[in-house]
Motif scaffolding. Sequence first.
Motif, short mmCIF file in Angstrom:
data_model
loop_
_atom_site.label_atom_id
_atom_site.label_comp_id
_atom_site.label_asym_id
_atom_site.label_seq_id
_atom_site.Cartn_x
_atom_site.Cartn_y
_atom_site.Cartn_z
N ILE A 1 0.84 -1.19 0.00
CA ILE A 1 0.00 0.00 0.00
C ILE A 1 0.88 1.25 0.00
O ILE A 1 2.04 1.21 0.44
CB ILE A 1 -0.95 0.03 1.22
N GLY A 2 0.33 2.35 -0.51
CA GLY A 2 1.09 3.58 -0.49
C GLY A 2 0.34 4.70 -1.18
O GLY A 2 -0.74 4.51 -1.74
N ALA A 3 0.91 5.88 -1.12
CA ALA A 3 0.37 7.04 -1.82
C ALA A 3 1.09 7.21 -3.14
O ALA A 3 2.30 7.06 -3.23
CB ALA A 3 0.55 8.30 -0.98
N LEU A 4 0.33 7.55 -4.16
CA LEU A 4 0.89 7.85 -5.48
C LEU A 4 0.49 9.28 -5.84
O LEU A 4 -0.45 9.49 -6.56
CB LEU A 4 0.37 6.86 -6.52
N VAL A 5 1.19 10.26 -5.28
CA VAL A 5 2.23 10.19 -4.28
C VAL A 5 1.88 11.14 -3.14
O VAL A 5 1.02 12.00 -3.27
CB VAL A 5 3.62 10.58 -4.86
N SER A 6 2.59 10.99 -2.02
CA SER A 6 2.43 11.92 -0.92
C SER A 6 3.13 13.23 -1.26
O SER A 6 4.22 13.24 -1.83
CB SER A 6 3.06 11.31 0.35
N CYS A 7 2.50 14.36 -0.94
CA CYS A 7 3.07 15.67 -1.26
C CYS A 7 4.03 16.09 -0.14
O CYS A 7 3.63 16.21 1.02
CB CYS A 7 1.98 16.71 -1.43
N ASN A 8 5.27 16.33 -0.50
CA ASN A 8 6.28 16.71 0.48
C ASN A 8 5.91 17.98 1.23
O ASN A 8 6.28 18.13 2.40
CB ASN A 8 7.63 16.90 -0.24
N SER A 9 5.16 18.88 0.61
CA SER A 9 4.87 20.18 1.22
C SER A 9 3.90 20.10 2.39
O SER A 9 3.84 21.04 3.20
CB SER A 9 4.27 21.13 0.16
N TYR A 10 3.13 19.04 2.49
CA TYR A 10 2.00 19.04 3.42
C TYR A 10 2.36 18.60 4.83
O TYR A 10 1.54 18.75 5.74
CB TYR A 10 0.88 18.14 2.90
N ARG A 11 3.55 18.03 5.02
CA ARG A 11 3.91 17.52 6.34
C ARG A 11 5.41 17.72 6.59
O ARG A 11 6.21 17.54 5.68
CB ARG A 11 3.57 16.02 6.47
N GLY B 1 6.40 13.11 -3.72
CA GLY B 1 6.68 14.00 -4.83
C GLY B 1 6.73 15.43 -4.34
O GLY B 1 6.46 15.72 -3.17
N ALA B 2 7.07 16.37 -5.23
CA ALA B 2 7.28 17.76 -4.85
C ALA B 2 5.98 18.53 -4.67
O ALA B 2 5.97 19.57 -4.01
CB ALA B 2 8.15 18.45 -5.89
N GLY B 3 4.87 18.05 -5.25
CA GLY B 3 3.59 18.75 -5.15
C GLY B 3 3.36 19.67 -6.33
O GLY B 3 4.30 20.20 -6.93
N TRP B 4 2.05 19.88 -6.65
CA TRP B 4 1.73 20.68 -7.83
C TRP B 4 0.34 21.29 -7.83
O TRP B 4 0.08 22.25 -8.54
CB TRP B 4 1.85 19.82 -9.09
N PHE B 5 -0.58 20.79 -7.01
CA PHE B 5 -1.99 21.18 -7.11
C PHE B 5 -2.24 22.45 -6.28
O PHE B 5 -2.35 22.40 -5.05
CB PHE B 5 -2.86 20.03 -6.63
N ALA B 6 -2.31 23.59 -6.96
CA ALA B 6 -2.35 24.89 -6.28
C ALA B 6 -3.52 25.00 -5.31
O ALA B 6 -3.40 25.61 -4.23
CB ALA B 6 -2.41 26.01 -7.31
N TYR C 1 -2.78 23.84 -1.77
CA TYR C 1 -1.93 24.79 -1.05
C TYR C 1 -2.72 26.00 -0.58
O TYR C 1 -2.62 26.43 0.58
CB TYR C 1 -0.78 25.24 -1.96
N GLU C 2 -3.50 26.57 -1.48
CA GLU C 2 -4.22 27.80 -1.18
C GLU C 2 -5.27 27.58 -0.10
O GLU C 2 -5.40 28.38 0.84
CB GLU C 2 -4.86 28.33 -2.46
N GLN C 3 -6.04 26.51 -0.22
CA GLN C 3 -7.14 26.28 0.71
C GLN C 3 -6.66 25.82 2.09
O GLN C 3 -7.33 26.07 3.09
CB GLN C 3 -8.10 25.24 0.13
N PHE C 4 -5.51 25.17 2.16
CA PHE C 4 -5.02 24.66 3.44
C PHE C 4 -3.87 25.48 4.02
O PHE C 4 -3.29 25.11 5.03
CB PHE C 4 -4.60 23.19 3.28
N GLY C 5 -3.54 26.59 3.36
CA GLY C 5 -2.60 27.53 3.96
C GLY C 5 -1.14 27.19 3.79
O GLY C 5 -0.31 27.67 4.58
N TYR C 6 -0.79 26.40 2.79
CA TYR C 6 0.61 26.12 2.51
C TYR C 6 1.15 27.11 1.49
O TYR C 6 0.43 27.55 0.60
CB TYR C 6 0.78 24.70 1.96
N GLU C 7 2.44 27.41 1.60
CA GLU C 7 3.06 28.29 0.62
C GLU C 7 3.33 27.51 -0.66
O GLU C 7 4.02 26.49 -0.63
CB GLU C 7 4.38 28.85 1.18
N PHE C 8 2.78 27.99 -1.77
CA PHE C 8 2.90 27.26 -3.04
C PHE C 8 4.30 27.38 -3.63
O PHE C 8 4.83 26.42 -4.17
CB PHE C 8 1.85 27.78 -4.02
N GLY C 9 4.90 28.55 -3.53
CA GLY C 9 6.23 28.73 -4.05
C GLY C 9 6.28 28.54 -5.56
O GLY C 9 5.35 28.88 -6.28
#
Length: 261
Positions: free
Chosen positions: A75-85, A110-115, A118-126
């Motif tokens: 089992i696993g995530a395809l893929v977990s976003c590094n930015s979120y944790r 992965g590095a993350g990509w879905f803006a 980020y915007e709705q959960f308060g992460y910096e998109f960069g």
Amino acid sequence: MTDTTHPIRIGVQLQPQHADYAQMRDAVRRAEDAGVDVLFNWDHFFPLSGDPDGKHYECWTMLGAWAEQTERVQIGALVSCNSYRNPDLLADMARTVDHISGGRLILGIGAGWFAKDYEQFGYEFGTAGSRIADLGEALPRIKARLAAGNPAPTREIPVLIGGGGEKKTLRLVAEHADVWHSFGDVDTLTRKSAILDEHGAAVGRDTAALVERSVGVGAPPEEVGDKLLDAGATLFTIGTSGPDYDLTLVEQWVRWRDERR
């Protein structure tokens, strides 16, 4: 050339959207019963298709439930976003799910990509560059935290990195990954796989032997299976969404795998 280092495996990505959790639980059962090798979800907070505000569930909480529900599949995530944790937190979550599952976790990242996430959960998109740089800094921290855990993981948890950036992402794959998840057709896979091996040579790692090639597939195996296999792919993952989670194409790929084992 067909890869003989890694066995042919079939994955299914049960996209955690547009369903009640009971429907997802049933899809997990059906997928394991169908004979898949790997069961993935994804790490987003909103649907990626259909109603953008439709039903959706969080990735890692779900993986803990899957670890208890399933018996055989990885089992696993395809893929977990590094930015979120925080990377150390992610590592400890992975170590815990690894133990719950009895050593069946793949740590996809992965590095993350879905803006919107980020915007709705308060992460910096960069920027794409800053997110990849953050991933590069996180991967050694993740490995160090896994090594420091008590109890230690049940085994060295395989790391899957998703992405195709030729200069930066594939370099990180060469340095850190056990599995590389690629996007695109046979020609793209062939070209980027060769670039990955060039990065492997530069960092002193035999990526041709050590890094399993994974690819998402949406066509029947008789159309693309042998071509992708000849290009080096051995993990083939089919995505399916709620509420129905149709596994018809998954079952075709499982039969194709069994014919070649």
